[in-house]
Design an enzyme around this catalytic site. Structure first.
Site, PDB file in Angstrom:
ATOM      1  CE1 TYR A 186      -4.026   2.031   0.778  1.00  0.00           C
ATOM      2  CE2 TYR A 186      -2.687   3.030   2.497  1.00  0.00           C
ATOM      3  CZ  TYR A 186      -3.829   3.023   1.720  1.00  0.00           C
ATOM      4  OH  TYR A 186      -4.771   4.002   1.898  1.00  0.00           O
ATOM      5  CE  LYS A 188      -3.782   5.093  -1.246  1.00  0.00           C
ATOM      6  NZ  LYS A 188      -4.749   5.491  -2.300  1.00  0.00           N
TER       7      LYS A 188
HETATM    8  P1  NAI Z   1     -13.628   2.807   1.311  1.00  0.00           P
HETATM    9  O1  NAI Z   1     -13.327   1.333   1.292  1.00  0.00           O
HETATM   10  O2  NAI Z   1     -14.766   3.304   2.093  1.00  0.00           O
HETATM   11  O3  NAI Z   1     -13.799   3.345  -0.168  1.00  0.00           O
HETATM   12  C1  NAI Z   1     -13.077   2.861  -1.253  1.00  0.00           C
HETATM   13  C2  NAI Z   1     -14.037   2.641  -2.399  1.00  0.00           C
HETATM   14  O4  NAI Z   1     -13.307   2.237  -3.563  1.00  0.00           O
HETATM   15  C3  NAI Z   1     -15.051   1.533  -2.096  1.00  0.00           C
HETATM   16  O5  NAI Z   1     -16.376   2.030  -2.266  1.00  0.00           O
HETATM   17  C4  NAI Z   1     -14.701   0.447  -3.098  1.00  0.00           C
HETATM   18  O6  NAI Z   1     -15.824  -0.296  -3.553  1.00  0.00           O
HETATM   19  C5  NAI Z   1     -14.057   1.247  -4.220  1.00  0.00           C
HETATM   20  N1  NAI Z   1     -13.179   0.428  -5.046  1.00  0.00           N
HETATM   21  C6  NAI Z   1     -12.256  -0.465  -4.629  1.00  0.00           C
HETATM   22  N2  NAI Z   1     -11.662  -1.038  -5.676  1.00  0.00           N
HETATM   23  C7  NAI Z   1     -12.200  -0.483  -6.785  1.00  0.00           C
HETATM   24  C8  NAI Z   1     -11.978  -0.653  -8.180  1.00  0.00           C
HETATM   25  N3  NAI Z   1     -11.075  -1.529  -8.640  1.00  0.00           N
HETATM   26  N4  NAI Z   1     -12.691   0.094  -9.037  1.00  0.00           N
HETATM   27  C9  NAI Z   1     -13.626   0.968  -8.583  1.00  0.00           C
HETATM   28  N5  NAI Z   1     -13.890   1.162  -7.287  1.00  0.00           N
HETATM   29  C10 NAI Z   1     -13.182   0.439  -6.392  1.00  0.00           C
HETATM   30  O7  NAI Z   1     -12.269   3.515   1.780  1.00  0.00           O
HETATM   31  P2  NAI Z   1     -11.907   5.061   1.974  1.00  0.00           P
HETATM   32  O8  NAI Z   1     -11.297   5.187   3.310  1.00  0.00           O
HETATM   33  O9  NAI Z   1     -13.034   5.923   1.613  1.00  0.00           O
HETATM   34  O10 NAI Z   1     -10.713   5.218   0.919  1.00  0.00           O
HETATM   35  C11 NAI Z   1     -10.753   6.127  -0.163  1.00  0.00           C
HETATM   36  C12 NAI Z   1      -9.315   6.367  -0.627  1.00  0.00           C
HETATM   37  O11 NAI Z   1      -8.602   7.053   0.393  1.00  0.00           O
HETATM   38  C13 NAI Z   1      -8.530   5.094  -0.909  1.00  0.00           C
HETATM   39  O12 NAI Z   1      -7.692   5.296  -2.012  1.00  0.00           O
HETATM   40  C14 NAI Z   1      -7.705   4.914   0.342  1.00  0.00           C
HETATM   41  O13 NAI Z   1      -6.562   4.144   0.099  1.00  0.00           O
HETATM   42  C15 NAI Z   1      -7.398   6.358   0.662  1.00  0.00           C
HETATM   43  N6  NAI Z   1      -7.002   6.601   2.030  1.00  0.00           N
HETATM   44  C16 NAI Z   1      -7.908   6.518   3.049  1.00  0.00           C
HETATM   45  C17 NAI Z   1      -7.518   6.785   4.341  1.00  0.00           C
HETATM   46  C18 NAI Z   1      -8.491   6.816   5.466  1.00  0.00           C
HETATM   47  O14 NAI Z   1      -8.088   7.225   6.576  1.00  0.00           O
HETATM   48  N7  NAI Z   1      -9.756   6.429   5.268  1.00  0.00           N
HETATM   49  C19 NAI Z   1      -6.102   7.043   4.680  1.00  0.00           C
HETATM   50  C20 NAI Z   1      -5.257   7.198   3.537  1.00  0.00           C
HETATM   51  C21 NAI Z   1      -5.707   6.949   2.271  1.00  0.00           C
END
Ligand code: NAI
Length: 298
Positions: free
Chosen positions: A161, A165
């Protein structure tokens, strides 16, 4: 007022978490939104149209405009096609979709490594690559990549990851350079938010306070014509927003004809001393000290 009327925004992974909050706020500001989501698990398994559909319904119920797309981000062409077919253009791409396959490096499988790379890096590449010619032609574009503090600082069990990132920030820097003359601004965020991805990892009280909605104003601003900055890395969460940059020490100088390991070891303190550090903005500034050193010797 940040007015995004008639702007077309693709938010990947917008069926929940941070992406959902971004999509809702873009729509509130008048943008037409493509809500992309594959609808799988946090580990990247399964698929469902329900997540994207729900967010589209929420946007429409609030009087906004949105369409759903259920492709994986690795099918970037199809996602951009949904935007063009529905709204005729693409102004903003928010690369937000993401998964986790956390494990120590010692236990890492090729599948864990590859899948994280595929969704975060290849997915962001594919969607952005498909939108790029449209942005160049229209002389306007805003691209946001979602990095992470796990990439910037490292985090136990997240080598795959973290690789992905911070890779996205490398991509940000070069696209900011290549997009400049076409008015394409490219920035990265490193968010912290209470979502299904972080549930159980963040203490419950902090989890509640880290509302995803607190990340979105930055993303909407970076996606708007009002934002003239490019190549930035912004850390954001819980109602705090800051910018992070590279820092280079003054370093130590050695004989350009050659020097020993012992001479280097003797200067280890100076090499690691950040007093008087500088903050290079590009390659030329980054090699400035070594060029000055060589010029002094000449
Ligand atoms: P989340 O799991 O709630 O949202 C991620 C979304 O991406 C999900 O709805 C999922 O279905 C969708 N997804 C996954 N693979 C996919 C694909 N191949 N094609 C289309 N959609 C896909 O997680 P969150 O926390 O909202 O994460 C959003 C972004 O923020 C991610 O890139 C995550 O790595 C990043 N992030 C989040 C942090 C946090 O504290 N929540 C910290 C650092 C980064």
């Amino acid at each position: 007022m940040i007015d995004l009327k008639d702007r077309v925004v693709i938010v990947t992974g917008a069926g929940g978490g941070l992406g959902r909050a971004h999509a809702l706020l873009f729509a509130q500001h008048g943008a037409k939104v493509v809500v992309n989501d594959l609808g799988g698990t946090t580990q990247g398994e399964g698929a469902s149209s329900a997540a994207a559909d729900k967010v589209v319904a929420e946007i429409q119920a609030a009087g906004g405009t949105a369409v759903a797309n259920y492709n994986s981000v690795t099918d970037g062409d199809a996602i951009v096609k949904t935007a063009v077919d529905a709204f005729g253009r693409v102004d903003v791409v928010v690369n937000n979709a993401g998964i986790l396959r956390d494990t120590t490096f010692h236990k890492m499988t090729d599948a864990d490594w590859d899948l994280v790379y595929k969704v975060h890096v290849e997915g962001a590449y594919k969607v952005t690559r498909a939108a790029w010619p449209l942005m160049r032609e229209q002389g306007f574009g805003r691209v946001i990549f979602t990095a992470s503090t796990s990439g910037i600082y490292g985090n136990f069990g997240q080598s795959n990851y973290g690789m992905a990132k911070l890779g996205l920030y490398g991509l940000t820097r070069t696209l900011a350079i290549e997009g400049a003359k076409f008015n394409i601004k490219v920035n990265a965020i490193a968010p912290t938010g209470g979502t299904r991805m972080t549930e159980g990892l963040i203490p419950p009280q902090l989890f509640e306070a880290l509302k995803p909605e607190l990340v979105s104003p930055l993303v909407v601003y970076l996606g708007s014509p009002a934002c003239e900055d490019s190549s930035g890395l912004y850390e954001v969460g819980g109602g705090w927003v800051g910018r992070t940059r590279w820092e280079q020490s003054q370093g130590a100088c050695f004989n350009p004809q050659g020097f020993s390991v012992e001479e280097l070891a003797a200067q280890w303190g100076a090499i690691n001393d950040f007093s008087g550090a500088t903050h290079p903005k590009d390659n030329m500034e980054a090699i400035g000290k070594l060029v000055a050193h060589l010029q002094k010797q000449a």
